[in-house]
Design a protein around this motif. Structure first.
Motif, short mmCIF file in Angstrom:
data_model
loop_
_atom_site.label_atom_id
_atom_site.label_comp_id
_atom_site.label_asym_id
_atom_site.label_seq_id
_atom_site.Cartn_x
_atom_site.Cartn_y
_atom_site.Cartn_z
N THR A 166 13.28 13.24 -5.88
CA THR A 166 12.99 12.95 -7.39
C THR A 166 13.76 14.11 -8.07
OG1 THR A 166 11.09 11.70 -6.70
CG2 THR A 166 11.35 12.15 -8.99
N PHE A 167 13.09 15.36 -7.95
CA PHE A 167 13.34 16.60 -8.96
C PHE A 167 14.90 16.73 -8.80
CE2 PHE A 167 8.85 18.44 -8.64
CZ PHE A 167 8.40 17.33 -9.60
N PRO A 168 15.64 16.91 -7.65
CA PRO A 168 17.03 17.04 -7.71
C PRO A 168 17.61 16.13 -8.49
CG PRO A 168 16.18 17.51 -5.69
CD PRO A 168 15.11 17.02 -6.22
N ALA A 169 17.09 14.69 -8.13
CA ALA A 169 17.92 13.81 -9.13
C ALA A 169 17.70 13.89 -10.45
CB ALA A 169 17.32 12.18 -8.65
N THR A 170 16.33 14.46 -10.85
CA THR A 170 15.95 14.60 -12.33
C THR A 170 16.83 15.64 -12.99
OG1 THR A 170 13.68 13.89 -12.02
CG2 THR A 170 14.22 15.00 -13.90
N ALA A 171 17.12 16.79 -12.22
CA ALA A 171 18.18 17.69 -12.55
C ALA A 171 19.24 17.28 -12.97
CB ALA A 171 17.97 18.69 -11.54
N TRP A 172 19.95 16.41 -11.91
CA TRP A 172 21.18 15.65 -12.08
C TRP A 172 21.13 14.86 -13.41
CZ3 TRP A 172 23.92 13.54 -7.20
CH2 TRP A 172 24.20 14.62 -6.31
N GLY A 173 20.00 14.05 -13.52
CA GLY A 173 19.82 12.99 -14.83
C GLY A 173 19.95 13.84 -16.05
N GLN B 237 7.09 16.75 2.21
CA GLN B 237 7.68 16.36 0.98
C GLN B 237 8.16 17.67 0.21
OE1 GLN B 237 6.07 13.36 -1.55
NE2 GLN B 237 6.96 14.12 -3.46
N PRO B 238 7.28 18.86 0.00
CA PRO B 238 7.70 20.08 -0.79
C PRO B 238 8.90 20.78 -0.01
CG PRO B 238 5.32 19.88 -0.82
CD PRO B 238 5.80 18.82 0.33
N LEU B 239 8.78 20.64 1.27
CA LEU B 239 9.68 21.35 1.98
C LEU B 239 10.91 20.56 2.03
CD1 LEU B 239 7.56 22.55 5.23
CD2 LEU B 239 8.49 23.94 3.26
N LEU B 240 11.06 19.29 2.08
CA LEU B 240 12.20 18.47 1.91
C LEU B 240 12.89 18.78 0.62
CD1 LEU B 240 11.39 15.14 3.37
CD2 LEU B 240 12.92 16.78 4.36
N THR B 241 12.15 18.88 -0.49
CA THR B 241 12.68 19.18 -1.98
C THR B 241 13.46 20.41 -1.99
OG1 THR B 241 10.98 17.68 -2.71
CG2 THR B 241 12.10 19.28 -4.33
N LEU B 242 12.82 21.40 -1.24
CA LEU B 242 13.56 22.71 -1.24
C LEU B 242 14.74 22.47 -0.62
CD1 LEU B 242 10.52 25.01 -0.18
CD2 LEU B 242 11.39 24.66 -2.59
N VAL B 243 14.81 21.84 0.75
CA VAL B 243 16.14 21.83 1.21
C VAL B 243 17.44 20.88 0.34
CG1 VAL B 243 17.49 20.63 3.08
CG2 VAL B 243 15.01 21.82 3.41
N SER C 55 13.09 6.54 -6.59
CA SER C 55 11.58 7.10 -6.64
C SER C 55 10.60 6.11 -7.42
CB SER C 55 11.86 8.52 -7.50
OG SER C 55 12.77 9.18 -6.99
N GLN C 56 11.04 5.58 -8.46
CA GLN C 56 9.79 4.98 -9.29
C GLN C 56 9.62 3.40 -8.40
OE1 GLN C 56 8.87 6.52 -12.06
NE2 GLN C 56 7.39 5.30 -12.77
N PHE C 57 10.39 2.83 -7.92
CA PHE C 57 10.32 1.69 -7.50
C PHE C 57 10.44 1.29 -5.82
CE2 PHE C 57 11.25 -2.78 -6.26
CZ PHE C 57 9.96 -3.39 -6.74
N LEU C 58 11.67 1.91 -5.62
CA LEU C 58 11.80 1.54 -3.98
C LEU C 58 11.14 2.60 -3.11
CD1 LEU C 58 13.66 -0.06 -1.65
CD2 LEU C 58 15.35 1.65 -2.12
N PHE D 163 10.87 10.25 -2.28
CA PHE D 163 10.18 11.07 -3.41
C PHE D 163 10.50 12.60 -3.30
CE2 PHE D 163 6.32 8.24 -2.02
CZ PHE D 163 6.66 7.20 -2.94
N SER D 164 10.93 13.07 -2.16
CA SER D 164 11.52 14.48 -2.22
C SER D 164 12.73 14.75 -2.92
CB SER D 164 11.76 14.73 -0.78
OG SER D 164 12.72 14.42 -0.27
#
Length: 357
Positions: free
Chosen positions: A39-46, A320-326, A293-296, A36-37
């Motif tokens: 998701t946002f970086p992967a969305t930015a890549w997408g 999770q939020p701290l991991l996303t920051l990393v 993110s969505q399934f696995l 889940f953490s």
């Protein structure tokens, strides 16, 4: 005396097995949070390869195809029985979670290794045949689909066009509190004053951070993020209720499949109007948000909760939020201001208080 001696001798045998089961469940829940953490970086890549509407629709199509294949495989198991409770349906063999996600390299692409095996092993772990959802469960699945499958991905993707992933991670860090509030309203549960004080303190911290980052005003991206909090919390709450009567992986699986009549034409329409810029980042980002993110990620998360319980698993989600920051700093090169991690820690403390209230 012999009976007592026998009982004494057998006790140490059960303890390691129980400890191993908890350890495996904790690892699975932790891997779900790690998924889940990202998701946002992967969305930015997408978004480097697709427009926001195309990315959201394609994410739903790919995830639904994977979920549909898993449901189909489980439904064809010979001699299977009807699906039981979520706890019964999510028992798994050793080593599955570790094989399903490999995040050690720090790249979302590494996490896609073993996806098919993990989903297949999860279905084998059920030992039960999958049936079509009952009619009485369809309204609940529609709420899950609207909130988790369509609403949250679309709103956060629109927000990330102008917002940094670090900023979005801090705002969406309120999701556990928002979900708790929705759950209380939905079930009629009465929480203590300390719970609501901590929830309001966390919301105030995020609002102050948002205003400070934007010069004292809310942006359109913030509006998308706050709306995403509401719809996702509603979807999580309804999904948690449904998970009491069917395995959690089937809840998200059926919600994804039910969205296909919308996501397929939506993808075709969006691709016709939005430009596509082929690239590695775009492809990896799409695959991760769809499959990882969505399934696995949800599959691993529900397995972990079944093994260690909701309370223990929820403690892991605090990171999770701290991991996303990393990930934002490592994968996207975003510069983090001191306010972002400080606000994330403040929200984490508030959530920890609610967990103990």
């Amino acid at each position: 005396m012999r009976v007592q001696s026998s009982a004494t001798a057998s006790a140490p045998i059960a303890v390691p097995a129980e400890s191993e089961h908890r350890g495996r469940g904790t690892a699975q829940a932790a891997l779900g949070v790690a998924a889940f953490s990202l998701t946002f970086p992967a969305t930015a890549w997408g978004l480097e390869g697709f427009g926001p509407w195309s990315l959201t629709a394609l994410r739903g199509v790919v995830a639904a195809l994977v979920a549909g294949a898993c449901l189909l495989l489980a439904g064809r198991r010979p001699g299977g029985r009807e699906t039981g409770t979520a706890a019964e349906g999510l028992r798994v063999g050793p080593g599955t979670a570790a094989e399903g996600l490999r995040l050690g390299s720090g790249s979302p692409a590494e996490g896609l290794r073993g996806t098919g095996r993990t989903a297949r092993d999860g279905l084998r772990g059920t030992g039960r045949r999958v049936r079509l959802p009952e009619r009485r469960h369809l309204p609940g699945l529609a709420v899950v689909a609207a909130g988790v499958v369509l609403g949250f991905p679309l709103l956060t993707t629109l927000a990330l066009q102008t917002s940094t992933t670090a900023h979005a991670a801090v705002v969406v860090g309120l999701l556990p509190l928002t979900t708790a509030a929705f759950s209380a309203l939905r079930s009629g549960t009465r929480h203590s004053r300390r719970f609501w004080a901590a929830a309001l303190a966390g919301a105030a911290a995020v609002l102050a951070f948002t205003l400070a980052q934007n010069g004292g005003a809310l942006t359109a991206a913030d509006g998308f993020l706050f709306a995403a909090l509401v719809v996702c919390a509603a979807g999580y709450t309804e999904g948690g209720r449904l998970a009491r009567v069917m395995p959690g992986w089937q809840v998200i699986g059926w919600a994804l499949v039910l969205c296909l009549p919308l996501s397929v034409p939506g993808a075709a329409l969006a691709l016709a109007y939005e430009p596509v810029r082929p690239g590695v980042h775009g492809a990896v980002g799409l695959l991760w948000v769809a499959v990882g993110s969505q399934f696995l990620g949800l599959l691993l998360w529900y397995r972990g909760m079944a093994a260690v319980g909701v309370a223990r698993a929820s403690q892991l989600q605090l990171a999770q939020p701290l991991l996303t920051l990393v990930w934002s700093a490592l994968l996207l090169g975003e510069h983090l201001t001191a306010a972002a991690p400080l606000t994330a820690v403040a929200v984490l403390v508030c959530i920890a208080v609610t967990q103990r209230s």
